[in-house]
Design a protein around this motif. Sequence first.
Motif, PDB file in Angstrom:
ATOM      1  N   LEU A 194     137.214  -3.736 131.828  1.00  0.00           N
ATOM      2  CA  LEU A 194     137.034  -3.145 130.505  1.00  0.00           C
ATOM      3  C   LEU A 194     135.597  -2.674 130.292  1.00  0.00           C
ATOM      4  N   THR A 195     134.618  -3.448 130.719  1.00  0.00           N
ATOM      5  CA  THR A 195     133.219  -3.052 130.529  1.00  0.00           C
ATOM      6  C   THR A 195     132.954  -1.690 131.160  1.00  0.00           C
ATOM      7  N   GLN A 196     133.490  -1.461 132.358  1.00  0.00           N
ATOM      8  CA  GLN A 196     133.314  -0.166 133.026  1.00  0.00           C
ATOM      9  C   GLN A 196     134.003   0.946 132.245  1.00  0.00           C
ATOM     10  N   LYS A 197     135.178   0.657 131.737  1.00  0.00           N
ATOM     11  CA  LYS A 197     135.912   1.665 130.962  1.00  0.00           C
ATOM     12  C   LYS A 197     135.150   2.034 129.702  1.00  0.00           C
ATOM     13  N   VAL A 198     134.581   1.029 129.031  1.00  0.00           N
ATOM     14  CA  VAL A 198     133.827   1.278 127.802  1.00  0.00           C
ATOM     15  C   VAL A 198     132.543   2.044 128.118  1.00  0.00           C
ATOM     16  N   GLU A 199     131.865   1.613 129.174  1.00  0.00           N
ATOM     17  CA  GLU A 199     130.612   2.268 129.564  1.00  0.00           C
ATOM     18  C   GLU A 199     130.848   3.721 129.986  1.00  0.00           C
ATOM     19  N   ASN A 200     131.965   3.976 130.634  1.00  0.00           N
ATOM     20  CA  ASN A 200     132.308   5.314 131.119  1.00  0.00           C
ATOM     21  C   ASN A 200     133.341   5.993 130.213  1.00  0.00           C
ATOM     22  N   TYR A 201     133.229   5.770 128.922  1.00  0.00           N
ATOM     23  CA  TYR A 201     134.225   6.264 127.962  1.00  0.00           C
ATOM     24  C   TYR A 201     134.438   7.771 128.062  1.00  0.00           C
ATOM     25  N   ARG A 202     133.384   8.506 128.431  1.00  0.00           N
ATOM     26  CA  ARG A 202     133.507   9.976 128.503  1.00  0.00           C
ATOM     27  C   ARG A 202     134.580  10.412 129.503  1.00  0.00           C
ATOM     28  N   GLU A 203     134.806   9.608 130.538  1.00  0.00           N
ATOM     29  CA  GLU A 203     135.827   9.931 131.547  1.00  0.00           C
ATOM     30  C   GLU A 203     137.232   9.955 130.954  1.00  0.00           C
ATOM     31  N   HIS A 204     137.410   9.277 129.816  1.00  0.00           N
ATOM     32  CA  HIS A 204     138.741   9.158 129.213  1.00  0.00           C
ATOM     33  C   HIS A 204     138.952  10.124 128.045  1.00  0.00           C
ATOM     34  N   LEU A 205     137.881  10.807 127.662  1.00  0.00           N
ATOM     35  CA  LEU A 205     137.982  11.788 126.586  1.00  0.00           C
ATOM     36  C   LEU A 205     138.609  13.073 127.123  1.00  0.00           C
ATOM     37  N   PRO A 206     139.242  13.851 126.316  1.00  0.00           N
ATOM     38  CA  PRO A 206     139.290  13.791 124.861  1.00  0.00           C
ATOM     39  C   PRO A 206     140.419  12.927 124.301  1.00  0.00           C
ATOM     40  N   GLU A 207     141.295  12.395 125.162  1.00  0.00           N
ATOM     41  CA  GLU A 207     142.467  11.683 124.646  1.00  0.00           C
ATOM     42  C   GLU A 207     142.149  10.260 124.201  1.00  0.00           C
ATOM     43  N   PHE A 208     141.470   9.495 125.054  1.00  0.00           N
ATOM     44  CA  PHE A 208     141.247   8.078 124.802  1.00  0.00           C
ATOM     45  C   PHE A 208     139.765   7.752 124.646  1.00  0.00           C
ATOM     46  N   TRP A 209     139.488   6.719 123.842  1.00  0.00           N
ATOM     47  CA  TRP A 209     138.129   6.177 123.721  1.00  0.00           C
ATOM     48  C   TRP A 209     138.259   4.658 123.786  1.00  0.00           C
ATOM     49  N   PRO A 210     137.925   4.040 124.929  1.00  0.00           N
ATOM     50  CA  PRO A 210     138.064   2.587 125.064  1.00  0.00           C
ATOM     51  C   PRO A 210     136.917   1.823 124.391  1.00  0.00           C
ATOM     52  N   LEU A 211     137.289   0.705 123.759  1.00  0.00           N
ATOM     53  CA  LEU A 211     136.346  -0.187 123.096  1.00  0.00           C
ATOM     54  C   LEU A 211     136.635  -1.632 123.499  1.00  0.00           C
ATOM     55  N   PRO A 212     135.623  -2.496 123.421  1.00  0.00           N
ATOM     56  CA  PRO A 212     135.908  -3.926 123.567  1.00  0.00           C
ATOM     57  C   PRO A 212     136.633  -4.392 122.307  1.00  0.00           C
ATOM     58  N   HIS A 213     137.214  -5.566 122.350  1.00  0.00           N
ATOM     59  CA  HIS A 213     137.829  -6.096 121.134  1.00  0.00           C
ATOM     60  C   HIS A 213     136.715  -6.556 120.202  1.00  0.00           C
ATOM     61  N   PRO A 214     136.809  -6.251 118.906  1.00  0.00           N
ATOM     62  CA  PRO A 214     135.748  -6.620 117.970  1.00  0.00           C
ATOM     63  C   PRO A 214     135.793  -8.072 117.492  1.00  0.00           C
ATOM     64  N   SER A 215     136.569  -8.902 118.125  1.00  0.00           N
ATOM     65  CA  SER A 215     136.703 -10.303 117.734  1.00  0.00           C
ATOM     66  C   SER A 215     135.366 -11.038 117.797  1.00  0.00           C
ATOM     67  N   PRO A 216     135.138 -11.976 116.872  1.00  0.00           N
ATOM     68  CA  PRO A 216     133.940 -12.817 116.963  1.00  0.00           C
ATOM     69  C   PRO A 216     133.845 -13.563 118.299  1.00  0.00           C
ATOM     70  N   VAL A 217     134.968 -13.810 118.943  1.00  0.00           N
ATOM     71  CA  VAL A 217     134.977 -14.464 120.258  1.00  0.00           C
ATOM     72  C   VAL A 217     134.208 -13.621 121.279  1.00  0.00           C
ATOM     73  N   ASN A 218     134.172 -12.306 121.080  1.00  0.00           N
ATOM     74  CA  ASN A 218     133.504 -11.403 122.028  1.00  0.00           C
ATOM     75  C   ASN A 218     132.034 -11.150 121.698  1.00  0.00           C
ATOM     76  N   ARG A 219     131.458 -11.948 120.841  1.00  0.00           N
ATOM     77  CA  ARG A 219     130.043 -11.742 120.482  1.00  0.00           C
ATOM     78  C   ARG A 219     129.130 -11.873 121.699  1.00  0.00           C
ATOM     79  N   PHE A 220     129.506 -12.715 122.655  1.00  0.00           N
ATOM     80  CA  PHE A 220     128.675 -12.869 123.855  1.00  0.00           C
ATOM     81  C   PHE A 220     128.712 -11.607 124.707  1.00  0.00           C
ATOM     82  N   TRP A 221     129.875 -10.942 124.762  1.00  0.00           N
ATOM     83  CA  TRP A 221     129.968  -9.668 125.483  1.00  0.00           C
ATOM     84  C   TRP A 221     129.016  -8.666 124.853  1.00  0.00           C
ATOM     85  N   ARG A 222     129.015  -8.616 123.534  1.00  0.00           N
ATOM     86  CA  ARG A 222     128.140  -7.666 122.836  1.00  0.00           C
ATOM     87  C   ARG A 222     126.670  -7.997 123.077  1.00  0.00           C
ATOM     88  N   MET A 223     126.338  -9.261 123.154  1.00  0.00           N
ATOM     89  CA  MET A 223     124.952  -9.661 123.417  1.00  0.00           C
ATOM     90  C   MET A 223     124.535  -9.271 124.838  1.00  0.00           C
TER      91      MET A 223
END
Length: 188
Positions: A137-166
Amino acid sequence: MKDLLCEIRDCKVCKDHLPLGPRPIIEATKSSKIVLISQAPGRVVHESGVAWKDQSGKKLREWLGVDEDTFYDTNNFAILPMGFCYPGKARTGDLPPRKECAPLWHEQVWRQLQEVELKIIIGSYAANYYLGKASKLTQKVENYREHLPEFWPLPHPSPVNRFWRMKNPWFEEDVVPKLQDKIAEILS
């Protein structure tokens, strides 16, 4: 679309596997512009019956740069989870979405949607289903342009994922502003 949503909300296919029973959560109109393809409702959403009405939803709306009125206008955003019902609690976070929902319902929903300009993929379950399992998922999010114009991948915004965001500050510093620009362009 209304008939299909009623049918989905009445679904009981996996009732024997759901700890709180079925309560399918889905929102859409034929004219929804952006589709949020996510994991599955959490316990709080299951109890309220309102998609993304929790801390994850608050963070998601922040990332999208929209207020609640804009977010809950189904002509703007359709909500299409991988699993429509709360799957139950796991050791950390919730159990994975039930595997029956997406194959059973997604294609029928896509046939009804007529004005979609962007599909936002939220979390690894949706990303693996729609974008394949070849990369993390991190690669997909980082390379989001590869999935445009149809898709835009994001991590889940859950508080559990705060460490991923950090660990990945580039996401909120670089990707989120571009996402907000795209959302504003679509909704203008």
